[in-house]
Design a protein around this motif. Structure first.
Motif, PDB file in Angstrom:
ATOM      1  N   THR A  28     -14.952 -47.719 -94.172  1.00  0.00           N
ATOM      2  CA  THR A  28     -14.150 -47.461 -95.369  1.00  0.00           C
ATOM      3  C   THR A  28     -13.119 -46.375 -95.101  1.00  0.00           C
ATOM      4  OG1 THR A  28     -16.036 -48.076 -96.748  1.00  0.00           O
ATOM      5  CG2 THR A  28     -14.287 -46.833 -97.800  1.00  0.00           C
ATOM      6  N   ALA A  29     -13.517 -45.336 -94.385  1.00  0.00           N
ATOM      7  CA  ALA A  29     -12.585 -44.253 -94.068  1.00  0.00           C
ATOM      8  C   ALA A  29     -11.442 -44.752 -93.195  1.00  0.00           C
ATOM      9  CB  ALA A  29     -13.330 -43.116 -93.370  1.00  0.00           C
ATOM     10  N   VAL A  30     -11.759 -45.596 -92.227  1.00  0.00           N
ATOM     11  CA  VAL A  30     -10.708 -46.140 -91.355  1.00  0.00           C
ATOM     12  C   VAL A  30      -9.734 -46.997 -92.160  1.00  0.00           C
ATOM     13  CG1 VAL A  30     -10.294 -47.778 -89.470  1.00  0.00           C
ATOM     14  CG2 VAL A  30     -12.044 -46.037 -89.233  1.00  0.00           C
ATOM     15  N   VAL A  31     -10.257 -47.827 -93.047  1.00  0.00           N
ATOM     16  CA  VAL A  31      -9.390 -48.682 -93.875  1.00  0.00           C
ATOM     17  C   VAL A  31      -8.500 -47.829 -94.772  1.00  0.00           C
ATOM     18  CG1 VAL A  31      -9.422 -50.333 -95.785  1.00  0.00           C
ATOM     19  CG2 VAL A  31     -10.847 -50.720 -93.793  1.00  0.00           C
ATOM     20  N   LEU A  32      -9.060 -46.768 -95.348  1.00  0.00           N
ATOM     21  CA  LEU A  32      -8.257 -45.912 -96.222  1.00  0.00           C
ATOM     22  C   LEU A  32      -7.164 -45.172 -95.446  1.00  0.00           C
ATOM     23  CD1 LEU A  32     -10.975 -44.450 -98.617  1.00  0.00           C
ATOM     24  CD2 LEU A  32      -9.222 -46.151 -99.136  1.00  0.00           C
ATOM     25  N   VAL A  33      -7.485 -44.697 -94.266  1.00  0.00           N
ATOM     26  CA  VAL A  33      -6.488 -43.977 -93.470  1.00  0.00           C
ATOM     27  C   VAL A  33      -5.369 -44.916 -93.034  1.00  0.00           C
ATOM     28  CG1 VAL A  33      -6.125 -42.814 -91.262  1.00  0.00           C
ATOM     29  CG2 VAL A  33      -8.047 -42.158 -92.711  1.00  0.00           C
ATOM     30  N   VAL A  34      -5.732 -46.103 -92.559  1.00  0.00           N
ATOM     31  CA  VAL A  34      -4.707 -47.068 -92.134  1.00  0.00           C
ATOM     32  C   VAL A  34      -3.855 -47.490 -93.327  1.00  0.00           C
ATOM     33  CG1 VAL A  34      -4.378 -49.403 -91.229  1.00  0.00           C
ATOM     34  CG2 VAL A  34      -5.985 -47.862 -90.127  1.00  0.00           C
ATOM     35  N   GLY A  35      -4.479 -47.685 -94.469  1.00  0.00           N
ATOM     36  CA  GLY A  35      -3.719 -48.042 -95.676  1.00  0.00           C
ATOM     37  C   GLY A  35      -2.763 -46.940 -96.085  1.00  0.00           C
ATOM     38  N   ALA A  36      -3.210 -45.689 -96.017  1.00  0.00           N
ATOM     39  CA  ALA A  36      -2.336 -44.569 -96.381  1.00  0.00           C
ATOM     40  C   ALA A  36      -1.151 -44.474 -95.429  1.00  0.00           C
ATOM     41  CB  ALA A  36      -3.133 -43.270 -96.374  1.00  0.00           C
ATOM     42  N   VAL A  37      -1.387 -44.698 -94.146  1.00  0.00           N
ATOM     43  CA  VAL A  37      -0.285 -44.652 -93.174  1.00  0.00           C
ATOM     44  C   VAL A  37       0.715 -45.767 -93.455  1.00  0.00           C
ATOM     45  CG1 VAL A  37       0.267 -44.997 -90.732  1.00  0.00           C
ATOM     46  CG2 VAL A  37      -1.601 -43.479 -91.387  1.00  0.00           C
ATOM     47  N   LEU A  38       0.229 -46.962 -93.711  1.00  0.00           N
ATOM     48  CA  LEU A  38       1.132 -48.076 -93.981  1.00  0.00           C
ATOM     49  C   LEU A  38       1.928 -47.864 -95.270  1.00  0.00           C
ATOM     50  CD1 LEU A  38      -1.040 -51.134 -92.912  1.00  0.00           C
ATOM     51  CD2 LEU A  38       0.861 -50.096 -91.691  1.00  0.00           C
ATOM     52  N   VAL A  39       1.283 -47.353 -96.310  1.00  0.00           N
ATOM     53  CA  VAL A  39       1.986 -47.102 -97.564  1.00  0.00           C
ATOM     54  C   VAL A  39       3.030 -46.016 -97.381  1.00  0.00           C
ATOM     55  CG1 VAL A  39       1.672 -46.168 -99.889  1.00  0.00           C
ATOM     56  CG2 VAL A  39       0.176 -47.965 -99.075  1.00  0.00           C
ATOM     57  N   SER A  40       2.711 -44.973 -96.610  1.00  0.00           N
ATOM     58  CA  SER A  40       3.695 -43.911 -96.396  1.00  0.00           C
ATOM     59  C   SER A  40       4.882 -44.424 -95.590  1.00  0.00           C
ATOM     60  CB  SER A  40       3.043 -42.723 -95.685  1.00  0.00           C
ATOM     61  OG  SER A  40       2.621 -43.102 -94.403  1.00  0.00           O
ATOM     62  N   MET A  41       4.649 -45.320 -94.641  1.00  0.00           N
ATOM     63  CA  MET A  41       5.764 -45.899 -93.891  1.00  0.00           C
ATOM     64  C   MET A  41       6.636 -46.759 -94.798  1.00  0.00           C
ATOM     65  SD  MET A  41       3.848 -46.862 -90.324  1.00  0.00           S
ATOM     66  CE  MET A  41       5.240 -47.698 -89.619  1.00  0.00           C
ATOM     67  N   LEU A  42       6.019 -47.527 -95.690  1.00  0.00           N
ATOM     68  CA  LEU A  42       6.777 -48.342 -96.634  1.00  0.00           C
ATOM     69  C   LEU A  42       7.585 -47.464 -97.575  1.00  0.00           C
ATOM     70  CD1 LEU A  42       7.338 -51.183 -97.758  1.00  0.00           C
ATOM     71  CD2 LEU A  42       5.387 -50.860 -99.267  1.00  0.00           C
ATOM     72  N   LEU A  43       7.001 -46.364 -98.005  1.00  0.00           N
ATOM     73  CA  LEU A  43       7.714 -45.440 -98.887  1.00  0.00           C
ATOM     74  C   LEU A  43       8.885 -44.804 -98.154  1.00  0.00           C
ATOM     75  CD1 LEU A  43       7.751 -44.073-101.653  1.00  0.00           C
ATOM     76  CD2 LEU A  43       6.284 -42.298-100.696  1.00  0.00           C
ATOM     77  N   ALA A  44       8.714 -44.474 -96.890  1.00  0.00           N
ATOM     78  CA  ALA A  44       9.812 -43.896 -96.110  1.00  0.00           C
ATOM     79  C   ALA A  44      10.962 -44.882 -95.975  1.00  0.00           C
ATOM     80  CB  ALA A  44       9.314 -43.478 -94.735  1.00  0.00           C
ATOM     81  N   VAL A  45      10.654 -46.145 -95.766  1.00  0.00           N
ATOM     82  CA  VAL A  45      11.704 -47.165 -95.670  1.00  0.00           C
ATOM     83  C   VAL A  45      12.412 -47.318 -97.007  1.00  0.00           C
ATOM     84  CG1 VAL A  45      12.093 -49.640 -95.335  1.00  0.00           C
ATOM     85  CG2 VAL A  45      10.643 -48.386 -93.745  1.00  0.00           C
ATOM     86  N   ALA A  46      11.664 -47.292 -98.113  1.00  0.00           N
ATOM     87  CA  ALA A  46      12.274 -47.440 -99.437  1.00  0.00           C
ATOM     88  C   ALA A  46      13.185 -46.261 -99.759  1.00  0.00           C
ATOM     89  CB  ALA A  46      11.178 -47.581-100.488  1.00  0.00           C
ATOM     90  N   VAL A  47      12.744 -45.045 -99.444  1.00  0.00           N
ATOM     91  CA  VAL A  47      13.564 -43.861 -99.712  1.00  0.00           C
ATOM     92  C   VAL A  47      14.827 -43.892 -98.864  1.00  0.00           C
ATOM     93  CG1 VAL A  47      13.618 -41.351 -99.435  1.00  0.00           C
ATOM     94  CG2 VAL A  47      11.666 -42.440-100.533  1.00  0.00           C
ATOM     95  N   THR A  48      14.697 -44.290 -97.615  1.00  0.00           N
ATOM     96  CA  THR A  48      15.867 -44.381 -96.741  1.00  0.00           C
ATOM     97  C   THR A  48      16.856 -45.417 -97.262  1.00  0.00           C
ATOM     98  OG1 THR A  48      14.487 -43.774 -94.866  1.00  0.00           O
ATOM     99  CG2 THR A  48      16.608 -44.784 -94.366  1.00  0.00           C
ATOM    100  N   GLY A  49      16.368 -46.553 -97.687  1.00  0.00           N
ATOM    101  CA  GLY A  49      17.247 -47.590 -98.243  1.00  0.00           C
ATOM    102  C   GLY A  49      17.943 -47.128 -99.498  1.00  0.00           C
ATOM    103  N   ALA A  50      17.218 -46.432-100.360  1.00  0.00           N
ATOM    104  CA  ALA A  50      17.835 -45.940-101.603  1.00  0.00           C
ATOM    105  C   ALA A  50      18.906 -44.897-101.299  1.00  0.00           C
ATOM    106  CB  ALA A  50      16.761 -45.349-102.511  1.00  0.00           C
ATOM    107  N   SER A  51      18.652 -44.019-100.347  1.00  0.00           N
ATOM    108  CA  SER A  51      19.653 -42.996-100.017  1.00  0.00           C
ATOM    109  C   SER A  51      20.886 -43.620 -99.381  1.00  0.00           C
ATOM    110  CB  SER A  51      19.051 -41.934 -99.092  1.00  0.00           C
ATOM    111  OG  SER A  51      18.718 -42.517 -97.850  1.00  0.00           O
ATOM    112  N   VAL A  52      20.718 -44.642 -98.573  1.00  0.00           N
ATOM    113  CA  VAL A  52      21.866 -45.336 -97.992  1.00  0.00           C
ATOM    114  C   VAL A  52      22.662 -46.032 -99.085  1.00  0.00           C
ATOM    115  CG1 VAL A  52      22.524 -47.273 -96.500  1.00  0.00           C
ATOM    116  CG2 VAL A  52      20.892 -45.580 -95.697  1.00  0.00           C
TER     117      VAL A  52
END
Length: 105
Positions: A63-87
């Motif tokens: 469960t801990a591994v799934v949560l950590v991997v999920g948090a990393v993937l969500v943060s990467m998606l958020l970084a892409v969204a913020v970058t797209g919005a700023s562009v």
């Protein structure tokens, strides 16, 4: 030194040898003595025993591994969204500056 060295092959002769024909051989059967039954080998290491505590630890670790991997993937998606919005915002600002400059002339 810089010329490639190409190996020379002899010209094929055109003679093809047919494959050798293997004749079946007869096998003389004799009275077979049953082989002795080998003793069961002793394990070199103990078997893994899954107790309720270890099962709970495995589930918790998974469960801990799934949560950590999920948090990393969500943060990467958020970084892409913020970058797209700023562009997009900077593109709008540049377009408005260009059109405002064109209207003044």
């Amino acid at each position: 030194m810089f010329r490639p060295k190409i190996p020379t092959n002899s010209a094929p002769t055109g003679h093809v040898t047919p494959p050798a024909i293997v004749e079946p051989t007869t096998v003389a059967t004799r009275a077979q003595v049953p082989a002795p039954v080998p003793a069961a080998p002793t394990p070199s290491r103990p078997a893994v025993q899954l107790t309720p505590g270890t099962a709970l630890a495995l589930v918790g670790g998974g469960t801990a591994v799934v949560l950590v991997v999920g948090a990393v993937l969500v943060s990467m998606l958020l970084a892409v969204a913020v970058t797209g919005a700023s562009v997009a915002v900077s593109a709008l600002v540049i377009r408005s500056l260009v059109t405002a400059d064109a209207k003044r002339r």
